[in-house]
Every structure is written in C-alpha cells, then in structure tokens.
Scaffold this motif. Structure first.
Motif, PDB file in Angstrom:
ATOM      1  N   MET A  53     -36.800 -56.475  17.584  1.00  0.00           N
ATOM      2  CA  MET A  53     -37.731 -57.107  18.511  1.00  0.00           C
ATOM      3  C   MET A  53     -36.979 -57.954  19.529  1.00  0.00           C
ATOM      4  O   MET A  53     -37.304 -57.956  20.718  1.00  0.00           O
ATOM      5  CB  MET A  53     -38.738 -57.963  17.745  1.00  0.00           C
ATOM      6  N   PHE A  54     -35.969 -58.681  19.066  1.00  0.00           N
ATOM      7  CA  PHE A  54     -35.167 -59.494  19.983  1.00  0.00           C
ATOM      8  C   PHE A  54     -34.273 -58.608  20.845  1.00  0.00           C
ATOM      9  O   PHE A  54     -34.045 -58.905  22.026  1.00  0.00           O
ATOM     10  CB  PHE A  54     -34.325 -60.496  19.190  1.00  0.00           C
ATOM     11  N   ALA A  55     -33.777 -57.512  20.268  1.00  0.00           N
ATOM     12  CA  ALA A  55     -32.946 -56.584  21.041  1.00  0.00           C
ATOM     13  C   ALA A  55     -33.745 -55.955  22.181  1.00  0.00           C
ATOM     14  O   ALA A  55     -33.196 -55.675  23.254  1.00  0.00           O
ATOM     15  CB  ALA A  55     -32.378 -55.500  20.125  1.00  0.00           C
ATOM     16  N   LEU A  56     -35.042 -55.746  21.973  1.00  0.00           N
ATOM     17  CA  LEU A  56     -35.873 -55.178  23.027  1.00  0.00           C
ATOM     18  C   LEU A  56     -35.922 -56.079  24.250  1.00  0.00           C
ATOM     19  O   LEU A  56     -36.180 -55.611  25.370  1.00  0.00           O
ATOM     20  CB  LEU A  56     -37.299 -54.941  22.512  1.00  0.00           C
ATOM     21  N   THR A 176     -37.549 -60.566  33.344  1.00  0.00           N
ATOM     22  CA  THR A 176     -38.189 -59.849  32.232  1.00  0.00           C
ATOM     23  C   THR A 176     -37.562 -60.238  30.902  1.00  0.00           C
ATOM     24  O   THR A 176     -38.270 -60.460  29.906  1.00  0.00           O
ATOM     25  CB  THR A 176     -38.078 -58.325  32.432  1.00  0.00           C
ATOM     26  N   ILE A 177     -36.230 -60.332  30.857  1.00  0.00           N
ATOM     27  CA  ILE A 177     -35.536 -60.752  29.637  1.00  0.00           C
ATOM     28  C   ILE A 177     -36.010 -62.138  29.212  1.00  0.00           C
ATOM     29  O   ILE A 177     -36.317 -62.375  28.034  1.00  0.00           O
ATOM     30  CB  ILE A 177     -34.009 -60.760  29.851  1.00  0.00           C
ATOM     31  N   SER A 178     -36.099 -63.053  30.170  1.00  0.00           N
ATOM     32  CA  SER A 178     -36.490 -64.432  29.867  1.00  0.00           C
ATOM     33  C   SER A 178     -37.898 -64.498  29.292  1.00  0.00           C
ATOM     34  O   SER A 178     -38.143 -65.166  28.273  1.00  0.00           O
ATOM     35  CB  SER A 178     -36.402 -65.288  31.137  1.00  0.00           C
ATOM     36  N   VAL A 179     -38.837 -63.788  29.918  1.00  0.00           N
ATOM     37  CA  VAL A 179     -40.232 -63.835  29.466  1.00  0.00           C
ATOM     38  C   VAL A 179     -40.376 -63.188  28.091  1.00  0.00           C
ATOM     39  O   VAL A 179     -41.067 -63.724  27.205  1.00  0.00           O
ATOM     40  CB  VAL A 179     -41.155 -63.143  30.491  1.00  0.00           C
ATOM     41  N   ILE A 180     -39.708 -62.050  27.872  1.00  0.00           N
ATOM     42  CA  ILE A 180     -39.807 -61.377  26.575  1.00  0.00           C
ATOM     43  C   ILE A 180     -39.241 -62.250  25.463  1.00  0.00           C
ATOM     44  O   ILE A 180     -39.845 -62.377  24.382  1.00  0.00           O
ATOM     45  CB  ILE A 180     -39.072 -60.020  26.616  1.00  0.00           C
ATOM     46  N   LEU A 181     -38.092 -62.860  25.701  1.00  0.00           N
ATOM     47  CA  LEU A 181     -37.484 -63.705  24.667  1.00  0.00           C
ATOM     48  C   LEU A 181     -38.355 -64.915  24.359  1.00  0.00           C
ATOM     49  O   LEU A 181     -38.416 -65.362  23.207  1.00  0.00           O
ATOM     50  CB  LEU A 181     -36.080 -64.141  25.094  1.00  0.00           C
ATOM     51  N   MET A 183     -41.690 -64.866  24.621  1.00  0.00           N
ATOM     52  CA  MET A 183     -42.830 -64.316  23.886  1.00  0.00           C
ATOM     53  C   MET A 183     -42.479 -64.035  22.429  1.00  0.00           C
ATOM     54  O   MET A 183     -43.301 -64.236  21.532  1.00  0.00           O
ATOM     55  CB  MET A 183     -43.301 -63.027  24.559  1.00  0.00           C
ATOM     56  N   VAL A 184     -41.246 -63.565  22.186  1.00  0.00           N
ATOM     57  CA  VAL A 184     -40.829 -63.256  20.815  1.00  0.00           C
ATOM     58  C   VAL A 184     -40.450 -64.527  20.058  1.00  0.00           C
ATOM     59  O   VAL A 184     -40.782 -64.683  18.872  1.00  0.00           O
ATOM     60  CB  VAL A 184     -39.639 -62.268  20.819  1.00  0.00           C
ATOM     61  N   GLY A 185     -39.758 -65.426  20.739  1.00  0.00           N
ATOM     62  CA  GLY A 185     -39.200 -66.593  20.049  1.00  0.00           C
ATOM     63  C   GLY A 185     -40.115 -67.791  19.938  1.00  0.00           C
ATOM     64  O   GLY A 185     -39.759 -68.779  19.285  1.00  0.00           O
ATOM     65  N   ILE A 186     -41.313 -67.709  20.536  1.00  0.00           N
ATOM     66  CA  ILE A 186     -42.187 -68.878  20.543  1.00  0.00           C
ATOM     67  C   ILE A 186     -42.613 -69.308  19.142  1.00  0.00           C
ATOM     68  O   ILE A 186     -42.799 -70.489  18.872  1.00  0.00           O
ATOM     69  CB  ILE A 186     -43.421 -68.617  21.436  1.00  0.00           C
ATOM     70  N   TRP A 204     -50.796 -67.618  16.815  1.00  0.00           N
ATOM     71  CA  TRP A 204     -51.814 -66.696  17.316  1.00  0.00           C
ATOM     72  C   TRP A 204     -51.336 -65.962  18.557  1.00  0.00           C
ATOM     73  O   TRP A 204     -51.614 -64.771  18.730  1.00  0.00           O
ATOM     74  CB  TRP A 204     -53.100 -67.447  17.622  1.00  0.00           C
ATOM     75  N   ILE A 205     -50.610 -66.658  19.442  1.00  0.00           N
ATOM     76  CA  ILE A 205     -50.166 -66.031  20.690  1.00  0.00           C
ATOM     77  C   ILE A 205     -48.793 -65.382  20.564  1.00  0.00           C
ATOM     78  O   ILE A 205     -48.367 -64.663  21.472  1.00  0.00           O
ATOM     79  CB  ILE A 205     -50.135 -67.056  21.851  1.00  0.00           C
ATOM     80  N   SER A 206     -48.116 -65.597  19.451  1.00  0.00           N
ATOM     81  CA  SER A 206     -46.765 -65.054  19.290  1.00  0.00           C
ATOM     82  C   SER A 206     -46.804 -63.564  18.946  1.00  0.00           C
ATOM     83  O   SER A 206     -47.480 -63.152  18.008  1.00  0.00           O
ATOM     84  CB  SER A 206     -46.012 -65.814  18.195  1.00  0.00           C
TER      85      SER A 206
END
Length: 248
Positions: A53-56, A176-181, A183-186, A204-206
């Motif tokens: 998930m983090f690699a994505l 995109t990398i920043s937003v995805i990380l 979203m995953v790491g929150i 709930w939002i993670s």
C-alpha cells in the motif's frame, strides 16, 4: 471512449514509462514478498499487502503523471477537447487504460505466491493431520488482491485529477505521491492521539484502516463502496476541470 482507451494503452508501451513501471512494480513486489514471507518465515500475506500500500504511493504516480500533463505540455490537449468524444468518455478512457496496466501488473505479481504454496504443500505433507491448516489462507490472499485492486483504482483516479491540473509531469508525480502517502499514513497518527472521537474519525477516513477486513479474508462492502466513492469523486472533478477548460 474506446479509441481514447486504445490510444492511451498503446502509449504506455511506445514510451519507456510503461516498461519502467512494470519492471519496478514487479521488482518491488518480489522484494517485499521475499522479505515478508521467506525472510520472516511467515505465510502472512497481509503484511505483504500492507507494505505494498505504501509502495503504491510511488508506483501509481508513474502511471498517472503523464495522463493529462503530457497532453498540455505537447499542446495536444485541444485535439482531445475537439475530438468526437464526451469529456467523460475522454477521462474514463485514460483512467481505464492506466487501471488496465495496473491490474495486469498486479495479477502478474501474484506469481510470487506460487512458491509459497508449494513450500506449504511440502510442509503439510510432513505434518500430521491436525496441522493441515499450515500455509497461506487462500481467502486472505483473494481478499487482499481485491482490496489492493480497488485501492489502486482510487489512487489512479486521484492521480488522473492531479495530472489534469498541471502540465509539469514531475509536479503531478510529487503531488500525487504526497497525497497518497497522507491518505495511507493518516491512521498511523492514532497511536499519538488520546482523543477517542478523533481516532475514530481518522480510522473512518483512512484507506489503510479500511483495508483491514480484506486482510482477514472478509468482503467488506463498506470498504468497497468507500474506495469506489473516492475514485468517482476524483474522476468527477477531472471531468469538471475539462468541462470548464473547454468553454473557457
């Protein structure tokens, strides 16, 4: 839409970016699988997909950074806007092309699990009946693949939207990398927060927390709806961006 889809799918492999993406994805998947299974002497596929998930966060932007940014940079955007296809069809064609490359590569990477099942079968043959459950659970593997596929679709939609906002591919990739990380790491912030209601909201939002049931081999309809909703929202926003650009 189908013409845009075919054109975009071919463009991934006319340029080296498609080969780079596939090669990097498969190499990263193999390394993570080796580390989480062979290296740790474990059949827990959930750990593999958690790390993936983090690699994505880095892999998905390789696919999406050029979708619309390249069109703007090469000044071919007007050709798309005047083509006999709806804005929705244009956006969906590009999105589905990226999703096809992602899904195909993901399914190919599942070959990594074949040796694990072979080893598990050998170990089962050497154990008595009460230990017959040894090895990876197929339901967990299928659940994780379905979950990571849906999550990837959501991330690709996000990347498509960000690519539509700029003509700089590097800027699109970094954002995109920043937003995805995030979203995953929150959900990782929960260990530092004492307020229960705030932890509940973050969970709930993670996108990471939503993935939990798939790791247990359970079909979580709420998580499926959540991932599809994220994809729908960002694709809708991308359509709105180009509808505004067409008439401006």
């Amino acid at each position: 839409m189908f013409a845009i889809y075919k054109k975009e799918l071919k463009s991934f492999f006319i340029n080296p970016i498609g080969y780079i993406y596939v090669g990097v994805f498969l190499a990263v998947a193999a390394l993570i699988c080796t580390y989480t299974t062979v290296g740790s002497a474990s059949y827990n596929v959930g750990t593999y997909f958690s790390i993936m998930m983090f690699a994505l966060g880095v892999l998905i932007p390789l696919l999406t950074m050029r979708l619309f940014a390249e069109e703007r940079k090469l000044r071919t955007e007007q050709l798309l806007l005047t083509a006999p296809v709806t804005i929705t069809g244009m956006v969906m064609g590009k999105f589905l092309a990226a999703l096809t490359v992602y899904a195909s590569t993901l399914l190919v990477s599942c070959i990594n699990f074949i040796p694990i099942y072979v080893i598990a079968g050998i170990e089962r043959g050497n154990q008595s009946y009460e230990y017959y459950h040894i090895g990876p659970v197929t339901a967990e593997l299928i659940g994780c693949v379905v979950g990571i596929l849906l999550l990837g679709a959501a991330f690709i939609a996000l990347g498509t939207f960000i690519s539509a906002l700029t003509e700089n591919q590097l800027a699109a990739a970094v954002l995109t990398i920043s937003v995805i990380l995030v979203m995953v790491g929150i959900s990782l912030l929960n260990s530092f927060i004492n307020l229960y209601w705030l932890r509940a909201i973050l969970s709930w939002i993670s996108v990471y927390s939503r993935f939990g049931n798939f790791q247990n081999g359970l079909f979580d309809f709420a998580a499926v709806l959540y991932y599809l909703s994220i994809a729908f929202v960002f694709l809708f926003l991308t359509v709105r961006v180009y509808e505004k650009r067409r008439w401006s």
